[in-house]
Design a protein around this motif. Structure first.
Motif, PDB file in Angstrom:
ATOM      1  N   GLU A 150      -1.947  -7.368   0.371  1.00  0.00           N
ATOM      2  CA  GLU A 150      -0.642  -8.003   0.212  1.00  0.00           C
ATOM      3  C   GLU A 150       0.445  -7.174   0.885  1.00  0.00           C
ATOM      4  N   LEU A 151       0.343  -5.853   0.775  1.00  0.00           N
ATOM      5  CA  LEU A 151       1.321  -4.968   1.390  1.00  0.00           C
ATOM      6  C   LEU A 151       1.358  -5.193   2.896  1.00  0.00           C
ATOM      7  N   MET A 152       0.204  -5.351   3.492  1.00  0.00           N
ATOM      8  CA  MET A 152       0.144  -5.587   4.933  1.00  0.00           C
ATOM      9  C   MET A 152       0.826  -6.893   5.315  1.00  0.00           C
ATOM     10  N   ASN A 153       0.841  -7.881   4.412  1.00  0.00           N
ATOM     11  CA  ASN A 153       1.508  -9.144   4.692  1.00  0.00           C
ATOM     12  C   ASN A 153       3.023  -8.987   4.750  1.00  0.00           C
ATOM     13  N   PHE A 154       3.544  -7.977   4.023  1.00  0.00           N
ATOM     14  CA  PHE A 154       4.983  -7.699   4.087  1.00  0.00           C
ATOM     15  C   PHE A 154       5.361  -7.042   5.414  1.00  0.00           C
ATOM     16  N   VAL A 172      -4.707  12.978   8.006  1.00  0.00           N
ATOM     17  CA  VAL A 172      -4.695  12.430   6.650  1.00  0.00           C
ATOM     18  C   VAL A 172      -3.230  12.389   6.223  1.00  0.00           C
ATOM     19  N   ILE A 173      -2.706  11.203   6.028  1.00  0.00           N
ATOM     20  CA  ILE A 173      -1.269  11.009   5.830  1.00  0.00           C
ATOM     21  C   ILE A 173      -1.005  10.331   4.501  1.00  0.00           C
ATOM     22  N   LEU A 174      -0.056  10.875   3.753  1.00  0.00           N
ATOM     23  CA  LEU A 174       0.377  10.245   2.505  1.00  0.00           C
ATOM     24  C   LEU A 174       1.779   9.683   2.694  1.00  0.00           C
ATOM     25  N   THR A 175       1.986   8.494   2.153  1.00  0.00           N
ATOM     26  CA  THR A 175       3.312   7.891   2.213  1.00  0.00           C
ATOM     27  C   THR A 175       3.482   6.955   1.032  1.00  0.00           C
ATOM     28  N   GLY A 176       4.685   6.442   0.895  1.00  0.00           N
ATOM     29  CA  GLY A 176       5.002   5.521  -0.193  1.00  0.00           C
ATOM     30  C   GLY A 176       6.375   4.957   0.040  1.00  0.00           C
ATOM     31  N   ALA A 177       7.074   4.617  -1.028  1.00  0.00           N
ATOM     32  CA  ALA A 177       8.412   4.054  -0.895  1.00  0.00           C
ATOM     33  C   ALA A 177       9.203   4.318  -2.163  1.00  0.00           C
ATOM     34  N   MET A 178      10.525   4.303  -2.020  1.00  0.00           N
ATOM     35  CA  MET A 178      11.408   4.431  -3.174  1.00  0.00           C
ATOM     36  C   MET A 178      11.833   3.054  -3.687  1.00  0.00           C
ATOM     37  N   VAL A 179      11.663   2.031  -2.842  1.00  0.00           N
ATOM     38  CA  VAL A 179      12.029   0.653  -3.206  1.00  0.00           C
ATOM     39  C   VAL A 179      10.844  -0.254  -2.879  1.00  0.00           C
ATOM     40  N   PRO A 180      10.412  -1.122  -3.806  1.00  0.00           N
ATOM     41  CA  PRO A 180       9.269  -1.998  -3.555  1.00  0.00           C
ATOM     42  C   PRO A 180       9.453  -2.840  -2.288  1.00  0.00           C
ATOM     43  N   PRO A 181       8.360  -3.228  -1.638  1.00  0.00           N
ATOM     44  CA  PRO A 181       8.434  -3.856  -0.314  1.00  0.00           C
ATOM     45  C   PRO A 181       9.100  -5.227  -0.290  1.00  0.00           C
ATOM     46  N   GLU A 191      11.781  -6.077  -1.893  1.00  0.00           N
ATOM     47  CA  GLU A 191      13.201  -5.950  -2.168  1.00  0.00           C
ATOM     48  C   GLU A 191      14.005  -5.738  -0.888  1.00  0.00           C
ATOM     49  N   ILE A 192      15.223  -6.282  -0.869  1.00  0.00           N
ATOM     50  CA  ILE A 192      16.127  -6.052   0.261  1.00  0.00           C
ATOM     51  C   ILE A 192      16.464  -4.562   0.325  1.00  0.00           C
ATOM     52  N   GLY A 193      16.391  -3.994   1.508  1.00  0.00           N
ATOM     53  CA  GLY A 193      16.707  -2.576   1.677  1.00  0.00           C
ATOM     54  C   GLY A 193      15.533  -1.653   1.430  1.00  0.00           C
ATOM     55  N   THR A 194      14.337  -2.204   1.290  1.00  0.00           N
ATOM     56  CA  THR A 194      13.163  -1.348   1.033  1.00  0.00           C
ATOM     57  C   THR A 194      12.905  -0.378   2.179  1.00  0.00           C
ATOM     58  N   ASP A 195      12.396   0.786   1.831  1.00  0.00           N
ATOM     59  CA  ASP A 195      11.972   1.764   2.833  1.00  0.00           C
ATOM     60  C   ASP A 195      10.465   1.704   3.071  1.00  0.00           C
TER      61      ASP A 195
END
Length: 354
Positions: free
Chosen positions: A35-39, A111-120, A122-126
């Protein structure tokens, strides 16, 4: 699909980047990696991506056994992919990155770790930027170590600390500059990074480890800290203790002195590490009497290792070398394994890096 596309395994563990609103609060793990990839459909232009949902948790639920599971997943898929991107919650991402740097050594792939502070959603997501940046680093760079990619920065996993709870610029590299910045192109800062790419005929595999000793903790020393806490921790089974001392690694030596407890712990084979509790600080224990006496009592200075990294490194040492003596533990702890500690052992040579 272009034949030149690199194969990347996207490993999901949860975190804000997978969260949806449930009963008025964000609940991680509600969005899977497909689902994340669809965003972010444009990521299909960057690589051939396969997703694997390993966990669906808030990162506050991350456990040492999960670090081992992530390492085992990378090991079993290592020859099948050109790089690995781990989706992770921000609260404990730096612990996981640090632990993986010890569980997987001498990498020949990123090997890379990442994430976000705002869900995908939402407007303004990182989320979009961080995932795209991570895939670009995985496919375009020659950095072959465990890194955190966040807010346009590439940071060594075991040199990174979370400084802010909500802002996009949540992570800072400690004791060194970021390895690079992601802009129109990837710009390297000049910091040394591991680059050990396999040749087509090479069968080289990293060194994988599968154990972490969970009975290790961090203790922040405060005015009035009760010295009896140390023997109580050992009594209930702790095998190693990281202390965050004052300033440059100073420990109380007069009232509420910890000297006797350090001596006793060392004699029992329980290592006591002394780091600095300063947000940006190093443990130079030979400068002041308080630090020097603690060091002479048997404690091990952390020097420029941040306390979270000291924790995961000691967990790795005690888990994989259970019969090591205090001297052997000290020697290994002060040896640079994955870029987590420098050769600088004197503040006169402390790097100007901020």
């Amino acid at each position: 699909m272009k034949k030149s596309f690199k194969k990347i395994l996207l490993i999901g563990t949860g975190g804000t980047i997978t969260a949806k609103m449930v009963d008025g609060a964000w609940k991680p793990g509600e969005i899977n990696e497909d689902e994340l990839m669809n965003f972010i459909p444009e990521i299909q232009q960057l690589a051939s991506i396969k997703t694997l949902n390993l966990f669906k948790i808030d990162s506050v639920g991350m456990q040492p056994k999960y670090w081992v599971k992530i390492a085992e997943t990378i090991k079993s898929n290592y020859k099948l992919f050109d790089g690995f991107v781990i989706i992770h919650g921000s609260d404990t991402m730096h612990y996981t990155a640090s632990a993986l740097s010890f569980l997987i050594q001498k990498l020949t792939k990123p090997v890379i770790l990442t994430g976000a502070m705002v869900p995908p959603q939402e407007i303004g997501t990182d989320a979009k930027r961080n995932v795209i940046d991570s895939l670009r680093v995985a496919t375009e760079s020659r950095i072959h170590e465990v890194v955190i990619v966040f807010n346009g920065k590439i940071m060594r996993g075991n040199r990174t600390k979370k400084f802010r709870e909500l802002e996009f610029d949540a992570y800072h590299s400690i004791g060194m500059s970021p390895l690079g910045l992601i802009e129109q192109s990837i710009r390297y800062t000049g910091e040394h990074y591991n680059s050990n790419q396999e040749t087509e005929t090479s069968t080289q595999m990293p060194l994988f480890f599968d154990k972490m000793e969970i009975e290790v903790c961090i203790q922040k020393i405060t005015p009035g800290y009760n010295p009896e806490i140390i023997p109580k921790l050992i009594e209930i089974g702790y095998k190693g203790i990281i202390t965050e001392g004052f300033g440059s690694g100073n420990i109380p030596i007069y009232e509420n002195s910890l000297i006797d407890e350090i001596k006793s712990a060392t004699q029992k084979g329980v290592p006591i590490i002394v780091c600095s509790q300063c947000a940006v600080g190093f443990s130079w224990m030979m400068i002041y009497e308080a630090g020097k006496k603690a060091m002479m009592a048997g404690s091990i200075p952390g020097y420029d290792m941040i306390s979270e990294t000291a924790l995961t490194k000691l967990m790795w040492i005690l888990g994989n070398f259970p019969k090591a003596t205090i001297q052997e533990i000290t020697d290994l702890f002060l040896t640079d394994v994955a870029g987590e500690i420098s050769e600088i052992k004197n503040p006169e040579y402390k790097r100007v890096w901020e």
